[in-house]
Design a protein around this motif. Structure first.
Motif, PDB file in Angstrom:
ATOM      1  N   PRO A  72       0.794  -1.220   0.000  1.00 14.15           N
ATOM      2  CA  PRO A  72       0.000   0.000   0.000  1.00 14.15           C
ATOM      3  C   PRO A  72       0.836   1.283   0.000  1.00 14.15           C
ATOM      4  N   GLU A  73       2.074   1.192   0.426  1.00 14.65           N
ATOM      5  CA  GLU A  73       2.918   2.379   0.479  1.00 14.65           C
ATOM      6  C   GLU A  73       3.573   2.624  -0.876  1.00 14.65           C
ATOM      7  N   GLU A  74       3.594   3.874  -1.261  1.00 16.41           N
ATOM      8  CA  GLU A  74       4.221   4.254  -2.536  1.00 16.41           C
ATOM      9  C   GLU A  74       5.694   3.870  -2.498  1.00 16.41           C
ATOM     10  N   LEU A  79       9.806  -7.585  -4.537  1.00 12.93           N
ATOM     11  CA  LEU A  79      11.066  -8.320  -4.373  1.00 12.93           C
ATOM     12  C   LEU A  79      12.198  -7.494  -3.803  1.00 12.93           C
ATOM     13  N   THR A  80      12.006  -6.198  -3.634  1.00 14.24           N
ATOM     14  CA  THR A  80      13.101  -5.374  -3.139  1.00 14.24           C
ATOM     15  C   THR A  80      12.775  -4.709  -1.816  1.00 14.24           C
ATOM     16  N   SER A  81      11.669  -5.056  -1.215  1.00 15.28           N
ATOM     17  CA  SER A  81      11.294  -4.493   0.072  1.00 15.28           C
ATOM     18  C   SER A  81      10.988  -5.625   1.042  1.00 15.28           C
ATOM     19  N   LYS A  82      11.726  -5.663   2.128  1.00 15.18           N
ATOM     20  CA  LYS A  82      11.510  -6.700   3.132  1.00 15.18           C
ATOM     21  C   LYS A  82      10.101  -6.570   3.730  1.00 15.18           C
ATOM     22  N   THR A  83       9.659  -5.345   3.912  1.00 23.58           N
ATOM     23  CA  THR A  83       8.318  -5.098   4.446  1.00 23.58           C
ATOM     24  C   THR A  83       7.256  -5.663   3.510  1.00 23.58           C
ATOM     25  N   ARG A  87       4.610  -8.735   4.295  1.00 29.27           N
ATOM     26  CA  ARG A  87       3.169  -8.564   4.095  1.00 29.27           C
ATOM     27  C   ARG A  87       2.628  -9.607   3.124  1.00 29.27           C
ATOM     28  N   THR A  88       3.402  -9.894   2.094  1.00 31.26           N
ATOM     29  CA  THR A  88       2.984 -10.881   1.094  1.00 31.26           C
ATOM     30  C   THR A  88       2.839 -12.261   1.719  1.00 31.26           C
ATOM     31  N   PHE A  89       3.852 -12.702   2.448  1.00 31.64           N
ATOM     32  CA  PHE A  89       3.783 -14.024   3.076  1.00 31.64           C
ATOM     33  C   PHE A  89       2.656 -14.083   4.103  1.00 31.64           C
TER      34      PHE A  89
END
Length: 189
Positions: A72-74, A79-83, A87-89
């Protein structure tokens, strides 16, 4: 969209997913879907051209929701954001029944291709710096296959590790890959 129309549409999609967990997609009929949704056959055709359209729209709706929920964050890229990865998992864990059905059914190639497309779009917004010896297309396909393959393995194996463990390990692997690329570049210069 009118509430009754939305309810009918959702009932059809829910019925489709229930049937997908019980039987092969190819043997499923519109009549069976309509009966399971407690609507008439014509109502199904008001919303969907055929069962393939229904499947595609179910998948598209779920993947759109996955993207909205996880990024949701711009500026967050899967694949390049740990956050975004965490959230995906976590999202996949909460909606495991849908993803498990889609990845284990005979129509899984369609779903997997759409997942790969989502990953590809996510990577297209990122600048990947490579040395002259690495081909960008091959590297991007490697990252996409690794990401989708890991998600597929995790879901089809009934999520043997919690999301946080999966993300930590995957993140370390991505960092090692990048570090190894950097070290190879240093040796070549």
């Amino acid at each position: 969209m009118d509430r009754r129309i939305q309810k009918s549409r959702q009932a059809i999609m829910d019925a489709f997913m229930r049937l997908m967990s019980e039987k092969d997609f190819e043997s499923m009929t519109i009549n069976q879907i309509a009966e399971e949704a407690n609507v008439n056959r014509g109502t199904v055709y008001l919303h969907f051209a055929d069962k393939y359209d229904l499947r595609d729209q179910c998948v598209e709706a779920q993947l759109n929701q996955l993207q909205l929920s996880c990024m949701p964050e711009e500026g967050l890229v899967l694949l390049t954001s740990k956050t975004a990865l965490l959230r995906t998992f976590e999202y996949l864990e909460q909606h495991a029944s849908f993803y498990s059905i889609m990845l284990t059914s005979k129509g899984s190639a369609v779903f997997r291709n759409q997942l790969e497309t989502m990953f590809r779009q996510s990577l297209s917004t990122v600048s990947i710096s490579l040395d002259r010896e690495l081909n960008r297309d091959i590297t991007v396909q490697f990252l996409i296959s690794a990401g989708v393959g890991l998600l597929e393995w995790w879901i089809t194996r009934s999520m043997p590790y919690p999301p946080s463990v999966m993300v930590e390990h995957y993140w370390k692997l991505l960092n090692r890959f990048q570090l190894q690329m950097f070290e190879e570049n240093s040796v070549l210069k």
